[in-house]
Design a protein around this motif. Structure first.
Motif, PDB file in Angstrom:
ATOM      1  N   ASP A  15      27.592  81.131 -68.984  1.00 34.55           N
ATOM      2  CA  ASP A  15      26.729  81.209 -67.805  1.00 34.55           C
ATOM      3  C   ASP A  15      25.809  82.418 -67.881  1.00 34.55           C
ATOM      4  OD1 ASP A  15      27.711  78.926 -66.656  1.00 34.55           O
ATOM      5  OD2 ASP A  15      29.141  79.940 -65.339  1.00 34.55           O
ATOM      6  N   ILE A  16      26.377  83.559 -68.256  1.00 35.76           N
ATOM      7  CA  ILE A  16      25.577  84.789 -68.328  1.00 35.76           C
ATOM      8  C   ILE A  16      24.490  84.659 -69.387  1.00 35.76           C
ATOM      9  CG2 ILE A  16      25.630  87.261 -68.811  1.00 35.76           C
ATOM     10  CD1 ILE A  16      28.527  87.254 -67.720  1.00 35.76           C
ATOM     11  N   LEU A  17      24.885  84.141 -70.559  1.00 31.77           N
ATOM     12  CA  LEU A  17      23.905  83.968 -71.635  1.00 31.77           C
ATOM     13  C   LEU A  17      22.796  83.014 -71.201  1.00 31.77           C
ATOM     14  CD1 LEU A  17      26.436  83.688 -74.601  1.00 31.77           C
ATOM     15  CD2 LEU A  17      24.836  85.573 -74.213  1.00 31.77           C
ATOM     16  N   ASP A  18      23.172  82.008 -70.411  1.00 24.95           N
ATOM     17  CA  ASP A  18      22.222  81.022 -69.915  1.00 24.95           C
ATOM     18  C   ASP A  18      21.191  81.706 -69.014  1.00 24.95           C
ATOM     19  OD1 ASP A  18      21.252  78.490 -69.822  1.00 24.95           O
ATOM     20  OD2 ASP A  18      22.992  77.591 -68.834  1.00 24.95           O
ATOM     21  N   PRO A  87      24.760  90.756 -62.651  1.00 26.96           N
ATOM     22  CA  PRO A  87      25.741  90.863 -61.558  1.00 26.96           C
ATOM     23  C   PRO A  87      26.508  89.553 -61.350  1.00 26.96           C
ATOM     24  CG  PRO A  87      23.570  91.697 -60.882  1.00 26.96           C
ATOM     25  CD  PRO A  87      23.392  91.067 -62.223  1.00 26.96           C
ATOM     26  N   ASP A  88      27.771  89.671 -60.979  1.00 28.49           N
ATOM     27  CA  ASP A  88      28.608  88.487 -60.734  1.00 28.49           C
ATOM     28  C   ASP A  88      27.970  87.532 -59.732  1.00 28.49           C
ATOM     29  OD1 ASP A  88      30.427  89.418 -62.479  1.00 28.49           O
ATOM     30  OD2 ASP A  88      31.910  90.088 -60.988  1.00 28.49           O
ATOM     31  N   GLY A  89      27.334  88.116 -58.694  1.00 33.20           N
ATOM     32  CA  GLY A  89      26.743  87.286 -57.645  1.00 33.20           C
ATOM     33  C   GLY A  89      25.609  86.412 -58.151  1.00 33.20           C
ATOM     34  N   GLN A  95      26.425  77.978 -58.778  1.00 34.06           N
ATOM     35  CA  GLN A  95      27.207  76.961 -58.069  1.00 34.06           C
ATOM     36  C   GLN A  95      26.382  76.202 -57.052  1.00 34.06           C
ATOM     37  OE1 GLN A  95      30.667  78.766 -56.263  1.00 34.06           O
ATOM     38  NE2 GLN A  95      30.926  80.093 -58.040  1.00 34.06           N
ATOM     39  N   VAL A  96      25.265  76.798 -56.629  1.00 30.37           N
ATOM     40  CA  VAL A  96      24.423  76.128 -55.632  1.00 30.37           C
ATOM     41  C   VAL A  96      23.695  74.970 -56.305  1.00 30.37           C
ATOM     42  CG1 VAL A  96      22.481  76.412 -54.050  1.00 30.37           C
ATOM     43  CG2 VAL A  96      24.087  78.308 -54.416  1.00 30.37           C
ATOM     44  N   PRO A  97      23.839  73.752 -55.764  1.00 27.04           N
ATOM     45  CA  PRO A  97      23.127  72.614 -56.347  1.00 27.04           C
ATOM     46  C   PRO A  97      21.632  72.876 -56.376  1.00 27.04           C
ATOM     47  CG  PRO A  97      24.722  71.849 -54.720  1.00 27.04           C
ATOM     48  CD  PRO A  97      24.719  73.340 -54.652  1.00 27.04           C
ATOM     49  N   GLU A 110      12.823  88.817 -59.645  1.00 24.58           N
ATOM     50  CA  GLU A 110      11.631  88.974 -58.809  1.00 24.58           C
ATOM     51  C   GLU A 110      11.942  89.571 -57.443  1.00 24.58           C
ATOM     52  OE1 GLU A 110       8.470  88.467 -59.758  1.00 24.58           O
ATOM     53  OE2 GLU A 110       9.224  88.026 -61.776  1.00 24.58           O
ATOM     54  N   LEU A 111      13.111  89.178 -56.879  1.00 27.73           N
ATOM     55  CA  LEU A 111      13.401  89.596 -55.505  1.00 27.73           C
ATOM     56  C   LEU A 111      14.656  90.469 -55.393  1.00 27.73           C
ATOM     57  CD1 LEU A 111      12.655  86.199 -53.702  1.00 27.73           C
ATOM     58  CD2 LEU A 111      11.162  88.195 -53.829  1.00 27.73           C
ATOM     59  N   GLY A 112      15.320  90.696 -56.515  1.00 27.86           N
ATOM     60  CA  GLY A 112      16.513  91.542 -56.492  1.00 27.86           C
ATOM     61  C   GLY A 112      17.703  90.903 -55.795  1.00 27.86           C
ATOM     62  N   ILE A 113      17.715  89.566 -55.724  1.00 28.26           N
ATOM     63  CA  ILE A 113      18.809  88.855 -55.058  1.00 28.26           C
ATOM     64  C   ILE A 113      20.038  88.816 -55.965  1.00 28.26           C
ATOM     65  CG2 ILE A 113      19.536  86.576 -54.238  1.00 28.26           C
ATOM     66  CD1 ILE A 113      16.582  86.171 -53.392  1.00 28.26           C
ATOM     67  N   THR A 114      21.180  89.263 -55.435  1.00 31.48           N
ATOM     68  CA  THR A 114      22.375  89.306 -56.290  1.00 31.48           C
ATOM     69  C   THR A 114      23.579  88.632 -55.643  1.00 31.48           C
ATOM     70  OG1 THR A 114      22.974  91.463 -55.400  1.00 31.48           O
ATOM     71  CG2 THR A 114      21.691  91.453 -57.441  1.00 31.48           C
TER      72      THR A 114
END
Length: 572
Positions: A15-18, A87-89, A95-97, A110-114
């Motif tokens: 997942d991280i590599l993706d 980040p883990d988040g 997981q969100v479709p 772009e937005l720093g969303i974690t």
DNA sequence: GCCGTTTTCGGCCCGACTGTTTTCAGTCG
């Protein structure tokens, strides 16, 4: 470190590599390794100790080294480095479709969303729509995906999915022009839980079928709808995908949508080796001409393979076995002569011994073991020695009335106490044809203690079968933390049988455990665990688990006659 | 990162649907 933990680490690394936009094939390599490790019937640690990691498909030099590091140190430096980079988040956003690695990376960079919570906030504030490749519609889809994720209760237990598929397909089957209608996907492979329903219909004109599907009363929301595919969400929050294809292409379509993905990828590789290209529509030659397959047999035959039963299609060695002509002679429902657990009103059953015996006979069985709970299971109004004696007389009476066409064997589902002892005296157990030992309480005991309890039950001289070895209830209760390898070895050593509980909430022992049991020479007993006359119809779920575990009739106690079973209980 | 008598390097399955695009990227299975 057990198999599941290590598989989870490799899946997370993928997942991280993706998200980092790595080489997709490298990512796929991690995913494939994770899946293969999760599906192993043996403990990875044992394979590692034996120096046989390279025998696992998808594990090469690099991943073998990583497993070695995990086994030796309990840590993996490469994994920790990756986790420090993303980040883990951000990984959880996958997981969100409709949020994949590209968008997760976009929102983060772009937005720093974690986190998913921050993502929801940003979407509500209309901050996502101006990002490159995004728009108002995409923003709404993110919010809808987060809502769906909150509602989602996880995977659907097999029994629920089975009934839902039946209810959704029935009205489609009645439409004019519909030639075939069947479930595909993991439901057809009879996995213990199903992510979403894959339904398949053969018809020349798809639109009336799609229209009917969209209008079914179970449909809460149409997620997407095109000429070949429609996805809906039911009021219960389950997703169902319907595909409609022409009857002449039914074979390739059914094969394709049955999967698994890993199995299909292997099959496509075999097709390529032969200069062919396989899709859900046809097998294509290099010159572009199509080979249409109306049946799955034709698909497999075109690749030089015998038909591989759906329950085996997990890329767990079935393709190699098929190529070598060594597919197992899989158990069939019709091979079963008996059932090893049913309950009556003496404990928590809902029908009399006579009614249950008639139902078992009507279900095609020749014998069944009455296995009411012992007193220790208070919630089930368990039976004590006196009740069991009286029931023996009743069994004789019922057998007489059945006139030799069916036989009830006397038995009990005896409670294994927290200390591993049984809650009926030996002399009572000695009088019964079959003793099934079960753990219903103390499922949260530490691993060593619970395992010791199960093994103590197996070693008890009067016990014949260990019931539902983990005690899990799918979607409701985790099973006990148990060293299944040790339990199965104890069963092999003592010559006792381990139950495959066919109730779709249990399916315990599961497919991986079954396969390992067979490798270790453990005999398996399929039980409907019927509490109602209709429950004998659940046996097919147990047969499906056995098939997923590569079981042949010889591995299953139920394929023996009542006389043979009684002779087996007199083993030394 | 894995894998192989057609290869130890250069491949790695295939297509639908949606949304933002004007030819395609992203996601999903």
């Amino acid at each position: 470190m057990d198999n599941r933990q290590i598989a989870a680490i490799f899946a997370r690394m993928a997942d991280i590599l993706d998200i980092q936009g790595e080489n997709p094939h490298r990512i796929m390599a991690y995913r494939r390794a994770a899946e293969n490790i999760a599906a192993l019937s043996r403990p990875l640690e044992e394979i590692w100790r034996a120096g046989e990691l390279d025998s696992i498909p998808g594990i090469g030099k690099t991943l073998a080294e990583k497993i070695d590091e995990l086994m030796r140190t309990g840590r993996l430096e490469a994994y920790e480095k990756l986790r420090a980079q993303v980040p883990d988040g951000v990984v959880e956003m996958l997981q969100v479709p409709d949020v994949g690695p590209r968008k997760a990376a976009l929102f983060w960079k772009e937005l720093g969303i974690t986190s998913i919570a921050e993502l929801e906030e940003a979407a509500r504030a209309g901050k996502l729509r101006s990002l490159p490749g995004m728009g108002v519609r995409s923003e709404e889809k993110v919010l809808a995906g987060i809502e769906a994720l909150k509602r989602r209760s996880g995977r659907i237990p097999l029994g629920t999915a089975w009934e839902l598929a039946r209810a959704l397909l029935e009205p489609l089957r009645e439409l004019p022009g519909v030639v075939q209608a069947a479930p595909a996907g993991s439901l057809r492979r009879m996995r213990e839980t199903v992510g979403d329903l894959d339904l398949l219909v053969a018809a020349e004109d798809p639109e009336p079928v799609m229209a009917r599907f969209r209008s079914l009363p179970q449909v809460a929301e149409v997620l997407l709808s095109g000429t070949t595919k429609t996805s809906i969400r039911t009021h219960d929050g389950y997703q169902a995908d319907l595909r409609v294809l022409p009857p002449a292409r039914w074979g390739t379509a059914l094969q394709y949508f049955t999967g698994s993905q890993a199995h299909n990828i292997r099959l496509r590789g075999l097709a390529q080796d032969r200069g062919l290209s396989l899709s859900e529509y046809a097998i294509k030659r290099e010159d572009g001409t199509e080979i249409l397959c109306a049946t799955e047999e034709e698909v497999y035959a075109a690749l030089g393979l015998p038909l591989i039963p759906p329950e085996l299609r997990e890329d767990r060695g079935e393709i190699e076995a098929a190529l070598a002509g060594r597919l197992p002679d899989l158990l069939e429902l019709s091979d079963l002569q008996g059932d090893f657990q049913f309950h009556t009103t003496l404990s928590d059953g809902r029908a009399s011994l006579w009614e249950m015996a008639q139902a078992a006979h009507a279900a095609g069985l020749k014998y069944a073991v009455v296995s009411d709970h012992s007193r220790g299971l208070g919630v089930a109004h368990g039976a004590g020695p006196e009740e069991l004696r009286r029931q023996r007389a009743e069994v004789e009476e019922v057998n007489r009335r059945m006139g030799g066409t069916f036989r009830v064997l006397t038995g009990v589902e005896v409670e294994v106490r927290a200390d591993g002892s049984l809650d009926l005296p030996d002399e009572v157990l000695a009088e019964l044809d079959i003793v099934v030992a079960a753990v219903h309480s103390g499922l949260r005991q530490p691993r060593e203690q619970f395992t010791a309890r199960a093994i103590a039950a197996l070693r008890h001289p009067h016990v014949d079968i260990l019931a539902h070895p983990t005690g899990r209830l799918l979607g409701q209760r985790e099973g006990a933390d148990v060293d299944m390898e040790a339990v199965l070895r104890a069963a092999a050593e003592t010559g006792k049988a381990v139950e495959i509980n066919a109730h779709p909430w249990r399916l315990d022992l599961n497919d991986v455990g079954i396969r390992r049991a067979i490798e270790l020479g453990v005999l398996l007993a399929i039980s409907s665990d019927s509490h109602d006359p209709e429950d004998f119809g659940l046996l097919h779920f147990g047969v499906a688990m056995a098939r997923r575990g590569w079981a042949s009739p010889a591995h299953i106690l139920n394929t023996r006659s009542a006389e043979e079973v009684l002779a087996w209980t007199r083993r030394s």
